[in-house]
Structures are given as C-alpha cells and as structure tokens.
Design an enzyme around this catalytic site. Structure first.
Site, PDB file in Angstrom:
ATOM      1  N   ASP A 116       0.831  -1.199   0.000  1.00  0.00           N
ATOM      2  CA  ASP A 116       0.000   0.000   0.000  1.00  0.00           C
ATOM      3  C   ASP A 116       0.873   1.260   0.000  1.00  0.00           C
ATOM      4  OD1 ASP A 116      -2.792   1.117   0.521  1.00  0.00           O
ATOM      5  OD2 ASP A 116      -1.685   2.017   2.175  1.00  0.00           O
TER       6      ASP A 116
ATOM      7  N   GLU B  65       1.615  -0.588  -4.952  1.00  0.00           N
ATOM      8  CA  GLU B  65       0.651   0.446  -5.333  1.00  0.00           C
ATOM      9  C   GLU B  65       1.486   1.673  -5.696  1.00  0.00           C
ATOM     10  OE1 GLU B  65      -3.218   2.977  -3.838  1.00  0.00           O
ATOM     11  OE2 GLU B  65      -1.520   2.710  -2.513  1.00  0.00           O
TER      12      GLU B  65
HETATM   13  C1  NOJ Z   1      -4.207   3.288  -0.732  1.00  0.00           C
HETATM   14  C2  NOJ Z   1      -5.395   2.403  -0.542  1.00  0.00           C
HETATM   15  O1  NOJ Z   1      -5.693   1.772  -1.756  1.00  0.00           O
HETATM   16  C3  NOJ Z   1      -6.513   3.285  -0.047  1.00  0.00           C
HETATM   17  O2  NOJ Z   1      -7.740   2.614  -0.037  1.00  0.00           O
HETATM   18  C4  NOJ Z   1      -6.133   3.771   1.324  1.00  0.00           C
HETATM   19  O3  NOJ Z   1      -7.127   4.673   1.781  1.00  0.00           O
HETATM   20  C5  NOJ Z   1      -4.789   4.489   1.307  1.00  0.00           C
HETATM   21  N1  NOJ Z   1      -3.791   3.794   0.553  1.00  0.00           N
HETATM   22  C6  NOJ Z   1      -4.261   4.633   2.704  1.00  0.00           C
HETATM   23  O4  NOJ Z   1      -3.871   3.387   3.190  1.00  0.00           O
END
Ligand code: NOJ
Length: 589
Positions: free
Chosen positions: A252, A313
């Site tokens: 993430d 991500e």
């Molecule tokens: C990216 C995640 O995909 C999202 O859903 C989240 O709110 C933020 N990172 C914070 O963790």
C-alpha cells in the site's frame, strides 16, 4: 479518490498447470454468425515446476474488498469464510491469485487500511483459522493468496502508536514522525504539507506536546522508516504471513514511506483539491530515493521464500519512475502497478498504444502489471463509458487487459459489469473523505458496494436486514447467476478471455508487436509464439471501423473471440471490420 497515490513453504506443485483445453463452444466468437474453427488443435500451455516461481508473470490477479464480497454469517459485512465459499466461482472464472484488501484488526476508519494488529484477522472478517482454511482451500484450486501490506502508517490505536504517543522518552518514541510545533502557541504545523485526505498532514498530540505526520487520515499516523526497528518489525509481519502460505503482498502507498528530513514547505502547483486545499508539488513527501533501499531489503526477505512476490501500489508520474521500482538489478518489486495505463480515464487508442508501448520497451524487460480498476476509483464504466455503449466499452477494455504481455489485475465485480453507485445523501456516506469532500468528493463507497451474486435479497451477498453498503439497485439483472446463463454476458466474456490467455501459447507468453502504429481509432497488436500468431484489434470509437492489419495483411485469421457485434468465423486481415467499441482476438492461419 484519485491517484491516491520459519519454514519456507514448498512451491505449489502444479499451481499454474492448466488442465482444460478450450471446448469448441468456449473458443467460438461471442457473437459469430457461423461456427468458427476451434483452437482444440493447440495444446494447452503447461507450466513446469521450474517456471512455477515465475507464476506471477502471466497471472490474472483478482482484488477482493473483503467487506463487500460475501457475508457468511449474516452480519451484513463480508468475511473470509465468504471468500472461501466462493472459491469455486473464482476457479471457474480462471484467475490465478486473489489480492485481499486489509482484513487485519482495525478500527475501520479507512476500512482496514488503519491497522491495529498486523498479525491477526479482524473478528468482523473471521479468525486466523478461517484464514488458514482459505489459503488451503484456495491452494487446492491453484489459486494463490496475496495480502495487502500497509507499511506507511498504522492505526492510531496500534499499540506501537499508543506507546509512541505516551511520552517523549518511551522505547518507541521515534517509531512515528514527530515534530515540535511552531507559532505563538507552539502547536502549529512545521510546514504546509497536506494530507491526501484533506487539510494539514500534521496533528497535534497533547500527550507529547508535539505533532505527528499523517499522509492519510488523522487516525493513520505515518511510521518513521528512518528507524531500523520499524523496518524490522514490518519485515517480521511479512514473514508471519508467508509462513502461513501467502504468495506475496500488495504494498500500500509504498512510494510514500519517506518524507524530506528538513521538512521544507512544498511548492504550490496551482489549483485546489476537493477539500479546498492548495495542490502541492509532491516531491518532498512522495517517491523519495530512500524507498528503493527499503525495497531492496524487503525483496531479500521475500526471496527467503520461493515463489513469493511483491506488487506495489505505485502511482508515479511517468514510466521512468515506474521502471525504477523494479530495481536496477531486478531486485525490488516484481510487479509495481502501471497506473499510467488503466487509470488514464481517457478512451483514446493513441494514449493506450503509447502507454502499452512504454510498458513494452521501457521497463528493462520486466513484467508490467496493468490495472484498470480498484477500490479507490469509480469503476470502469464510470470512467470510460459513454452511457450508450458501456457494455461494449467494458468488454473491449477487458480484451486489452487480458491480451497484452502484462500481468493483469482486475477488481471484484468487473467481470459482471458492476456499476459505481455513489451515495446520494451525505448522511449515508461511509468513507470519511466523502463527508469532508461532499459533494465534490463523495468518497469511495460507490465502487465498494456488495458483489451481486443473484437476484435474491441483498444480491445474494448477505442475509442481513441491512448490509454495510446497500447493493447497487440494478442487482436483479446484473448478477453472477443471470450472467452465467447468458452466453453474451460480461461474465462469459471475461471467462473466455482469461481462458484464451491461459491456453493459447501466443497469448500466454508470446512476443508482442504493435500493429498499425498510426491508427487514431483502432488499437491493434500481435502476439506470436512458435505455435502461432494471434492478432488483437480494439475499436476505441463509437463508429464502425474498417482496417487492414499491417504485418499480416493478405492473410486470413479465425476468430477466437469477438465483442461488440457479429463477426464471421474467418476474417481477411486486409479487411477487418469492427463494430463500435468492438474487439476481436483472432488466430492467424
Ligand atoms: C491506498 C489504498 O488503496 C486506499 O484505499 C487507502 O485509503 C490508502 N492507501 C491509505 O492506506
């Protein structure tokens, strides 16, 4: 939200072994008028044990938002046992791995992305025993489990933060990013940094008389990755889950681990965000070079276990930055997400061609990971649809997703064409950014509604009187059961493409060549292996298009799959006719 930005387990024995050839029916074009030749002469792709560690290179990943997939105990919230119940469905769909969004204990401010214990399961979602059963049952079906690793921040209810915020002298005092305040009252932020979710990224803490940094919600304090103890603790959580059989992690917000140590003000870049804050140059809080050092060490941890991999991500500004995420010696992430293709929101053949070309030629022979949808963005039709041809557009984009050389990541419900259903009243909003940003930013509830399984109450998702979010109103017609019975459904289109990708050697692992590079309307390319060639053509316009495919002109091809309208069984590559937003996948004869 936009651009959010022990013992090693043996490799699964025949994890990528593909058992089924395409049946004549499943190999035929979706809407062909005559029965085309089939691909039964093509042997199925078989992946040997040696190649098994590379399973992810050709994989189809399926993201499950556990809260919304299947509720097994009638509390209105999806859970792990619900996922286990639906494994046969996922097996039939043909996916290789499930990425489960966070299911760890959490106060659920950010629905699991605020973790209060990295080594357990939230009781809402089940138990560790349920998790182990899910892994074991998935393994029986050759489906791997990938977990979300949220390393940039914890919940403010995590014992680490509770301890860190308790004083300036406790053993974890430097596990988070703490600073002294400024201004006459000594409580003002040290700089102008803005949280991704609106307003200052600094929060005053009265116990420490200091502020802490939070890239996301106030309840998600950022960890201090300059402290080696933080890294060690986080790497241990990865081992904990790999010991339980998970095949890898989706990291993430991984580019945001570090911030400028001098805490300099960020330069405004013009305009304001949905919350009214000035937009800022992200270079002091995003994608700092230190991230790569962590990734190299993390990769070593992953390499302790055969066949495991890291997805990132990675919302990054361009292909050069994306390329760096693989590491100079292929020693960082295996699959940083290429967000520059699928989240462009512009249905334009030239843009798609350019992005696919970049992924083909500028990633140093690494595998791209294409992502067209996730839990943070309105679903595909809401971003690419025109309100008239949405079904054809979604099918055409699925053709792109599953027929290039890239690994593919899809989001639950894409395969049935689930809609985006944002709340209509602010009082119904569950995702906090939807309340702060209302009505400009309605939050992410719209793309997180319950999976639509059938036409029964709650769409077959739950037996509860009220589910955490209501099912989208169209669930009586758009659902798995109805689509299983309809040969022209989105679901059967997804199944057909995924099956072709697995069983046709050219589509599985053949070389990629772009065709007709100057065509502004139709994206076309060829995949070629020693067993043959396959051409793919996608009409990105609302008008029918007639094209001649370069490279193979004059040759004939038989249709393996076609969307958007009828195709004859065999076509001449000199005269390919595509209906509005239609696509074809065809084997060159
Ligand atoms: C990216 C995640 O995909 C999202 O859903 C989240 O709110 C933020 N990172 C914070 O963790």
């Amino acid at each position: 939200m936009k651009n959010i930005g022990s013992k090693p387990q043996l490799p699964l024995l025949l994890a990528a072994l593909l058992l089924n050839t395409l049946s004549p029916a499943s190999a035929s074009a979706q809407t062909t008028t005559t029965s085309p030749k089939t691909t039964t002469h093509t042997p199925p792709v078989r992946v040997s044990l040696e190649q098994d560690n590379d399973w992810w290179k050709t994989a189809v990943f399926y993201e499950i938002y556990p809260r919304s997939f299947q509720d097994s105990n009638g509390d209105g919230i999806g859970d792990l046992n619900g996922i286990t119940e639906r494994l046969d469905y996922l097996k039939a769909l043909g996916i290789d791995a499930i990425w489960i969004s966070p299911m760890y204990p959490s106060p659920q401010v950010d629905f699991g992305y605020d973790i209060s214990n990295y080594e357990d399961v939230d009781p809402q979602y089940g138990t560790l025993k349920d998790f182990d059963r899910l892994v074991a049952e998935a393994k029986k079906r050759n489906i791997r489990i990938v977990l979300d690793a949220v390393m940039n921040h914890t919940s403010d209810k995590h014992p680490w933060f509770i301890e860190s915020s308790s004083s300036r002298t406790n053993p974890k005092q430097d596990w988070y990013v703490w600073v002294d305040g400024k201004g006459p009252d000594g409580k003002q932020p040290p700089n102008n940094w803005i949280s991704e979710f609106g307003h200052s990224a600094w929060q005053w803490d009265p116990k420490r008389n200091q502020l802490y940094y939070h890239k996301f919600y106030i309840q998600q304090p950022d960890l201090n990755w300059r402290n080696p103890a933080v890294e060690k603790a986080m790497f241990d959580t990865l081992r904990f889950w790999m010991d339980r059989g998970v095949s890898g992690f989706r990291l993430d917000a991984i580019p945001t681990l570090f911030e400028d140590p001098q805490l300099r003000d960020a330069a405004p870049i013009g305009g304001t965000n949905a919350y009214g804050d000035p937009k800022l140059d992200p270079s002091l809080t995003d994608n700092l070079p230190e991230v790569h050092d962590v990734l190299k060490r993390m990769r070593k941890v992953i390499n302790e276990y055969p066949g495991r991999m890291l997805i990132g991500e990675t919302y990054l500004p361009n292909i050069t930055e994306l390329s760096k995420m693989y590491g100079p010696n292929h020693d960082e992430l295996q699959l940083p997400m290429d967000m520059n293709l699928g989240i462009t929101n512009k249905l334009d053949a030239s843009i798609f061609r350019q992005k696919i070309n970049e992924a083909e030629t500028q990633l140093d022979a690494n595998t791209a990971l294409f992502v067209f949808d996730n839990h943070d963005n309105p679903r595909i039709a809401a971003r690419y649809g025109d309100g008239v041809h949405d079904d054809a557009i979604e099918k055409m984009l699925a053709t792109v997703l599953f027929t290039t050389k890239a690994a593919a990541l899809m989001y639950y419900g894409d395969e049935i064409g689930m809609p985006t259903t944002p709340p209509t009243r602010v009082e119904d909003v569950k995702d906090p950014i939807g309340r702060t940003g209302w009505p400009k930013e309605k939050g992410r509830d719209g793309e997180r509604t319950p999976m639509q399984w059938d036409a029964s109450k709650d769409a077959g998702f739950s037996t509860a009187n009220q589910t955490w979010l209501p099912a989208a109103p169209n669930y009586k017609t758009i659902n798995v059961k109805a689509e299983q019975a309809d040969p022209n459904s989105m679901l059967n289109w997804y199944k057909k493409l995924i099956a072709l990708r697995k069983t046709n050697p050219a589509l599985h692992s053949g070389n990629f060549t772009m065709l007709n590079p100057d065509d502004p309307n139709v994206l076309s390319y060829e995949r070629a292996s020693s067993s043959g060639k396959v051409v793919v053509a996608c009409n990105f316009t609302a008008q029918p298009q007639k094209i001649s495919l370069t490279g193979d002109s004059g040759r004939k091809a038989h249709i393996l799959a076609a969307s958007g309208g009828n195709q004859p069984a065999t076509i001449n590559l000199n005269e390919v006719e595509l209906p509005p937003f239609g696509s074809i996948v065809a084997a060159v004869e």
